[in-house]
Scaffold this motif. Structure first.
Motif, PDB file in Angstrom:
ATOM      1  N   ALA A   5      39.234  16.219  48.971  1.00 31.27           N
ATOM      2  CA  ALA A   5      39.267  16.203  47.503  1.00 31.27           C
ATOM      3  C   ALA A   5      40.661  16.552  46.996  1.00 31.27           C
ATOM      4  O   ALA A   5      41.171  15.912  46.064  1.00 31.27           O
ATOM      5  N   LEU A   6      41.300  17.557  47.593  1.00 29.32           N
ATOM      6  CA  LEU A   6      42.661  17.918  47.213  1.00 29.32           C
ATOM      7  C   LEU A   6      43.634  16.787  47.517  1.00 29.32           C
ATOM      8  O   LEU A   6      44.508  16.463  46.710  1.00 29.32           O
ATOM      9  N   LEU A   7      43.465  16.162  48.671  1.00 31.12           N
ATOM     10  CA  LEU A   7      44.324  15.048  49.060  1.00 31.12           C
ATOM     11  C   LEU A   7      44.151  13.871  48.102  1.00 31.12           C
ATOM     12  O   LEU A   7      45.115  13.226  47.702  1.00 31.12           O
ATOM     13  N   PHE A   8      42.920  13.617  47.704  1.00 31.61           N
ATOM     14  CA  PHE A   8      42.619  12.514  46.790  1.00 31.61           C
ATOM     15  C   PHE A   8      43.266  12.743  45.429  1.00 31.61           C
ATOM     16  O   PHE A   8      43.823  11.827  44.825  1.00 31.61           O
ATOM     17  N   MET A  31      38.203  18.059  41.336  1.00 28.28           N
ATOM     18  CA  MET A  31      38.470  19.488  41.222  1.00 28.28           C
ATOM     19  C   MET A  31      37.446  20.165  40.311  1.00 28.28           C
ATOM     20  O   MET A  31      37.047  21.312  40.552  1.00 28.28           O
ATOM     21  N   GLU A  32      36.995  19.455  39.273  1.00 24.46           N
ATOM     22  CA  GLU A  32      35.953  20.001  38.401  1.00 24.46           C
ATOM     23  C   GLU A  32      34.669  20.218  39.186  1.00 24.46           C
ATOM     24  O   GLU A  32      33.973  21.224  39.023  1.00 24.46           O
ATOM     25  N   ALA A  33      34.352  19.275  40.088  1.00 24.14           N
ATOM     26  CA  ALA A  33      33.147  19.405  40.906  1.00 24.14           C
ATOM     27  C   ALA A  33      33.255  20.597  41.851  1.00 24.14           C
ATOM     28  O   ALA A  33      32.279  21.318  42.065  1.00 24.14           O
ATOM     29  N   LYS A  52      38.420  29.793  50.102  1.00 22.61           N
ATOM     30  CA  LYS A  52      39.825  29.880  49.735  1.00 22.61           C
ATOM     31  C   LYS A  52      40.498  28.606  50.204  1.00 22.61           C
ATOM     32  O   LYS A  52      40.292  28.150  51.332  1.00 22.61           O
ATOM     33  N   ASN A  53      41.251  27.988  49.291  1.00 20.35           N
ATOM     34  CA  ASN A  53      41.902  26.717  49.573  1.00 20.35           C
ATOM     35  C   ASN A  53      43.353  26.808  49.131  1.00 20.35           C
ATOM     36  O   ASN A  53      43.650  27.290  48.037  1.00 20.35           O
ATOM     37  N   GLY A  54      44.248  26.349  49.991  1.00 22.61           N
ATOM     38  CA  GLY A  54      45.666  26.438  49.676  1.00 22.61           C
ATOM     39  C   GLY A  54      46.416  25.161  50.002  1.00 22.61           C
ATOM     40  O   GLY A  54      46.111  24.478  50.980  1.00 22.61           O
ATOM     41  N   ILE A  55      47.377  24.830  49.154  1.00 17.24           N
ATOM     42  CA  ILE A  55      48.327  23.750  49.406  1.00 17.24           C
ATOM     43  C   ILE A  55      49.695  24.391  49.597  1.00 17.24           C
ATOM     44  O   ILE A  55      50.147  25.169  48.747  1.00 17.24           O
ATOM     45  N   LYS A  69      47.873  22.635  37.561  1.00 20.15           N
ATOM     46  CA  LYS A  69      46.763  23.128  36.734  1.00 20.15           C
ATOM     47  C   LYS A  69      45.425  22.698  37.313  1.00 20.15           C
ATOM     48  O   LYS A  69      44.462  23.469  37.317  1.00 20.15           O
ATOM     49  N   LYS A  70      45.338  21.458  37.806  1.00 21.84           N
ATOM     50  CA  LYS A  70      44.095  20.970  38.402  1.00 21.84           C
ATOM     51  C   LYS A  70      43.722  21.788  39.637  1.00 21.84           C
ATOM     52  O   LYS A  70      42.558  22.144  39.838  1.00 21.84           O
ATOM     53  N   VAL A  71      44.716  22.075  40.473  1.00 22.06           N
ATOM     54  CA  VAL A  71      44.469  22.847  41.689  1.00 22.06           C
ATOM     55  C   VAL A  71      43.962  24.237  41.338  1.00 22.06           C
ATOM     56  O   VAL A  71      42.986  24.724  41.920  1.00 22.06           O
TER      57      VAL A  71
END
Length: 359
Positions: A5-8, A31-33, A52-55, A69-71
């Motif tokens: 989802a983050l990649l998309f 990201m809303e989902a 926990k999710n990180g880029i 902001k989306k992240v």
């Protein structure tokens, strides 16, 4: 699912189309989902999930404000590291972030980060739930390892009405076996439902890989494919199943980029061909690796406390069903298999892992 989802959300152009073709994701709203899912689990009483999710982006790249902001809105975080000038320190920082101050033998391989690394995505999940059925039998049994050798392990057994599929590839002796070779043998093992629920929304799903669907392909499948094709086929078969499955206490690490590349997500890994302009206007960003560190443990009596760097599952036992002798199908997981932990209400996979060796 979170990493995809983050990649998309970060991708655009052909890179995004390749991800969309595999995952069947909608154009917007990923990201809303994720945020809605986290909010829902914050209210759960019998099952608990902490994510926990990180880029991690190289210092030379500037992220776009809208993507940042989306992240953040989706409950993830974005960090900048000096991959180019100090890859070893970057790896140590990532390992520390993954472990969250706790001891874990699994860290990123020394080759995971180099001066050419652009960005990495890391996800961590801690999940707890209880069985909804009783595994009354436990005995020694053989488990065939990937190298062909057989190892003696503790096997658990239960006979109970469970939604399942028996593929004709694995069990041709059953007249009602599933003839569609794109649907593997699987068993849905229910977890204890929360208060107010008529049926459990959480399930452990054990899946047998085969020559048509090897384990690498199964773990790379999209949630939509899994929930729209495989589970409906399994739901239609609520018969009594005699299930044999090993007790599990493992910690392992998988590198998923090769599997994703083989399934059609190619541009994301090619420098200057990858299109991540939704994340940054800088050119040259490409995905290096996707690592999944997993700790999975279950038995008939309970689970000891434990944590892994990315995905942690603790499945204590709860007696909710009786023992039956009659069964329509007998399914044994005595060789490497894939495990999904899924939420049927939100059609979300909370955990995906491979059991190559139960111990």
């Amino acid at each position: 699912a979170t990493q995809l989802a983050l990649l998309f959300e970060a991708a655009d152009g052909e890179t995004k189309e390749q991800i969309k073709k595999l995952t069947l994701m909608a154009d917007n709203g990923q990201m809303e989902a994720l945020k809605q899912l986290k909010d829902q689990y914050d209210c759960m009483t019998k099952g608990k999930i902490v994510t926990k999710n990180g880029i991690f982006l190289d210092n030379s790249f500037q992220p776009n404000a809208d993507f940042y902001k989306k992240v953040q809105y989706g409950g993830a975080s974005m960090y900048k590291l000096d991959f180019a000038r100090n890859p070893e320190l970057s790896r140590i920082i990532l390992d520390s972030w993954l472990a969250d101050g706790k001891e874990s033998p699994l860290g990123l391989p020394e080759s995971a980060i180099s001066s050419a690394t652009s960005f990495m995505m890391v996800s961590g999940t801690t999940f707890e739930a209880k069985w909804a059925i009783e595994f009354a039998e436990r005995y020694p049994g053989g488990f065939r390892l990937p190298d062909g050798k057989t190892k003696m392990v503790d096997m658990m057994e239960v006979t109970y009405p469970m939604q399942h599929i028996v593929s004709c590839i694995d069990y041709p002796q059953y007249d009602d076996c599933e003839k569609n070779k794109a649907i593997p043998t699987m068993v849905q093992i229910p977890l204890e439902r929360t208060e107010g629920e008529q049926a459990s929304r959480l399930q452990v799903i054990a899946i047998k890989p085969n020559k048509i669907l090897p384990k690498q392909a199964i773990i790379a499948l999209s949630p939509e494919y899994f929930h729209q094709l495989w589970l409906p086929a399994s739901d239609a078969n609520l018969n009594t199943c005699k299930l044999r499955i090993p007790q599990v206490d493992i910690e392992s690490q998988s590198e998923l980029s090769n599997a994703l590349y083989g399934l059609g997500i190619e541009d994301a890994f090619i420098p200057f061909k990858a299109n991540f302009t939704k994340m940054s206007d800088n050119s040259g960003i490409s995905l290096t690796n996707i690592y999944q560190n997993s700790f999975l443990k279950w038995d008939t009596e309970g689970a000891a406390a434990g944590v892994a760097s990315q995905l942690t599952i603790k499945l204590p036992y709860s007696s909710r069903g009786g023992i039956q002798d009659f069964h329509d199908h007998e399914i044994s997981f005595s060789e490497p298999f894939v495990v999904f932990i899924t939420d049927r209400k939100t059609k979300t996979n909370l955990f995906i892992g491979v059991v190559n060796d139960p111990r």
